[in-house]
Motif scaffolding. Structure first.
Motif, PDB file in Angstrom:
ATOM      1  N   PRO A  33       0.815  -1.228   0.000  1.00 53.69           N
ATOM      2  CA  PRO A  33       0.000   0.000   0.000  1.00 53.69           C
ATOM      3  C   PRO A  33       0.847   1.277   0.000  1.00 53.69           C
ATOM      4  O   PRO A  33       0.404   2.310  -0.479  1.00 53.69           O
ATOM      5  CB  PRO A  33      -0.810  -0.118   1.292  1.00 53.69           C
ATOM      6  CG  PRO A  33      -0.875  -1.579   1.560  1.00 53.69           C
ATOM      7  CD  PRO A  33       0.452  -2.126   1.093  1.00 53.69           C
ATOM      8  N   GLU A  34       2.054   1.203   0.506  1.00 51.19           N
ATOM      9  CA  GLU A  34       2.935   2.373   0.479  1.00 51.19           C
ATOM     10  C   GLU A  34       3.402   2.661  -0.948  1.00 51.19           C
ATOM     11  O   GLU A  34       3.495   3.821  -1.364  1.00 51.19           O
ATOM     12  CB  GLU A  34       4.147   2.167   1.396  1.00 51.19           C
ATOM     13  CG  GLU A  34       3.805   2.103   2.870  1.00 51.19           C
ATOM     14  CD  GLU A  34       3.165   0.784   3.305  1.00 51.19           C
ATOM     15  OE1 GLU A  34       2.334   0.829   4.233  1.00 51.19           O
ATOM     16  OE2 GLU A  34       3.462  -0.280   2.722  1.00 51.19           O
ATOM     17  N   ILE A  90      -4.320   0.576  -3.265  1.00 56.77           N
ATOM     18  CA  ILE A  90      -4.473  -0.825  -3.668  1.00 56.77           C
ATOM     19  C   ILE A  90      -5.377  -1.534  -2.654  1.00 56.77           C
ATOM     20  O   ILE A  90      -5.269  -1.331  -1.458  1.00 56.77           O
ATOM     21  CB  ILE A  90      -3.111  -1.534  -3.806  1.00 56.77           C
ATOM     22  CG1 ILE A  90      -3.283  -2.888  -4.501  1.00 56.77           C
ATOM     23  CG2 ILE A  90      -2.399  -1.664  -2.477  1.00 56.77           C
ATOM     24  CD1 ILE A  90      -1.976  -3.537  -4.932  1.00 56.77           C
ATOM     25  N   LYS A  91      -6.280  -2.353  -3.153  1.00 55.94           N
ATOM     26  CA  LYS A  91      -7.213  -3.073  -2.293  1.00 55.94           C
ATOM     27  C   LYS A  91      -6.860  -4.552  -2.175  1.00 55.94           C
ATOM     28  O   LYS A  91      -7.139  -5.182  -1.158  1.00 55.94           O
ATOM     29  CB  LYS A  91      -8.650  -2.941  -2.825  1.00 55.94           C
ATOM     30  CG  LYS A  91      -9.159  -1.536  -2.774  1.00 55.94           C
ATOM     31  CD  LYS A  91      -9.147  -1.012  -1.351  1.00 55.94           C
ATOM     32  CE  LYS A  91      -9.609   0.420  -1.270  1.00 55.94           C
ATOM     33  NZ  LYS A  91      -9.498   0.994   0.044  1.00 55.94           N
ATOM     34  N   ASP A 133      -9.411   6.036 -11.324  1.00 55.09           N
ATOM     35  CA  ASP A 133      -8.657   7.180 -10.793  1.00 55.09           C
ATOM     36  C   ASP A 133      -7.667   6.738  -9.719  1.00 55.09           C
ATOM     37  O   ASP A 133      -6.517   7.195  -9.700  1.00 55.09           O
ATOM     38  CB  ASP A 133      -9.597   8.249 -10.239  1.00 55.09           C
ATOM     39  CG  ASP A 133     -10.323   9.001 -11.341  1.00 55.09           C
ATOM     40  OD1 ASP A 133      -9.843   9.000 -12.492  1.00 55.09           O
ATOM     41  OD2 ASP A 133     -11.377   9.595 -11.043  1.00 55.09           O
ATOM     42  N   ASP A 134      -8.101   5.836  -8.818  1.00 48.97           N
ATOM     43  CA  ASP A 134      -7.193   5.312  -7.793  1.00 48.97           C
ATOM     44  C   ASP A 134      -6.038   4.555  -8.448  1.00 48.97           C
ATOM     45  O   ASP A 134      -4.886   4.676  -8.032  1.00 48.97           O
ATOM     46  CB  ASP A 134      -7.925   4.388  -6.825  1.00 48.97           C
ATOM     47  CG  ASP A 134      -8.847   5.124  -5.880  1.00 48.97           C
ATOM     48  OD1 ASP A 134      -8.791   6.374  -5.817  1.00 48.97           O
ATOM     49  OD2 ASP A 134      -9.636   4.442  -5.194  1.00 48.97           O
ATOM     50  N   ALA A 173      -2.019   5.536  -8.196  1.00 50.13           N
ATOM     51  CA  ALA A 173      -1.014   4.574  -7.727  1.00 50.13           C
ATOM     52  C   ALA A 173       0.037   4.310  -8.798  1.00 50.13           C
ATOM     53  O   ALA A 173       1.236   4.236  -8.507  1.00 50.13           O
ATOM     54  CB  ALA A 173      -1.688   3.270  -7.322  1.00 50.13           C
ATOM     55  N   ALA A 174      -0.395   4.188 -10.042  1.00 45.85           N
ATOM     56  CA  ALA A 174       0.524   3.855 -11.139  1.00 45.85           C
ATOM     57  C   ALA A 174       1.471   5.003 -11.471  1.00 45.85           C
ATOM     58  O   ALA A 174       2.515   4.778 -12.083  1.00 45.85           O
ATOM     59  CB  ALA A 174      -0.273   3.453 -12.375  1.00 45.85           C
ATOM     60  N   SER A 175       1.125   6.209 -11.063  1.00 44.48           N
ATOM     61  CA  SER A 175       1.970   7.362 -11.402  1.00 44.48           C
ATOM     62  C   SER A 175       2.993   7.690 -10.316  1.00 44.48           C
ATOM     63  O   SER A 175       3.805   8.602 -10.481  1.00 44.48           O
ATOM     64  CB  SER A 175       1.099   8.587 -11.672  1.00 44.48           C
ATOM     65  OG  SER A 175       0.439   8.990 -10.492  1.00 44.48           O
TER      66      SER A 175
END
Length: 103
Positions: free
Chosen positions: A32-33, A38-39, A69-70, A74-76
């Motif tokens: 998650p960091e 991320i779920k 959007d989440d 995260a991907a960026s």
């Protein structure tokens, strides 16, 4: 709309080394960091094909998010950049296939 990143790793040139690098070095990067929002992280090792022929892929990973959007956020980030670079480094059978999917 929920979304996920799907990563498909081609069969590597050295299966044992790929498996070591994936399980010991790469999978622990998916946190998650590193991937805020991320779920769920699902990873599978490909064992074979129904007809017994060699599989074209070694591993498949899914990174689940509540929304596109989440996923984009995260991907960026820097954690994702580090994980993507490492995925490309260990994928000796060719570049990993990375897809963005709707769940």
């Amino acid at each position: 709309m929920s979304a996920k990143i799907l990563v498909i790793y081609p069969t590597p040139t050295d299966a044992a080394e790929f498996e070591r690098a994936y399980t010991e070095d790469h999978a622990p990067m998916v946190t998650p960091e590193a991937f805020p929002g991320i779920k769920k992280f699902v990873q599978v090792k490909v064992l074979g094909t129904p007809d017994g022929s060699p599989p074209p892929f070694a591993r498949i990973a899914e990174l689940h998010f509540d929304s596109v959007d989440d996923l984009k956020t995260a991907a960026s980030g820097p954690g994702a950049a580090k994980a993507v670079a490492h995925a490309q480094e260990i994928s000796t059978g060719g570049a990993p296939i990375v897809l963005v999917c709707d769940k």
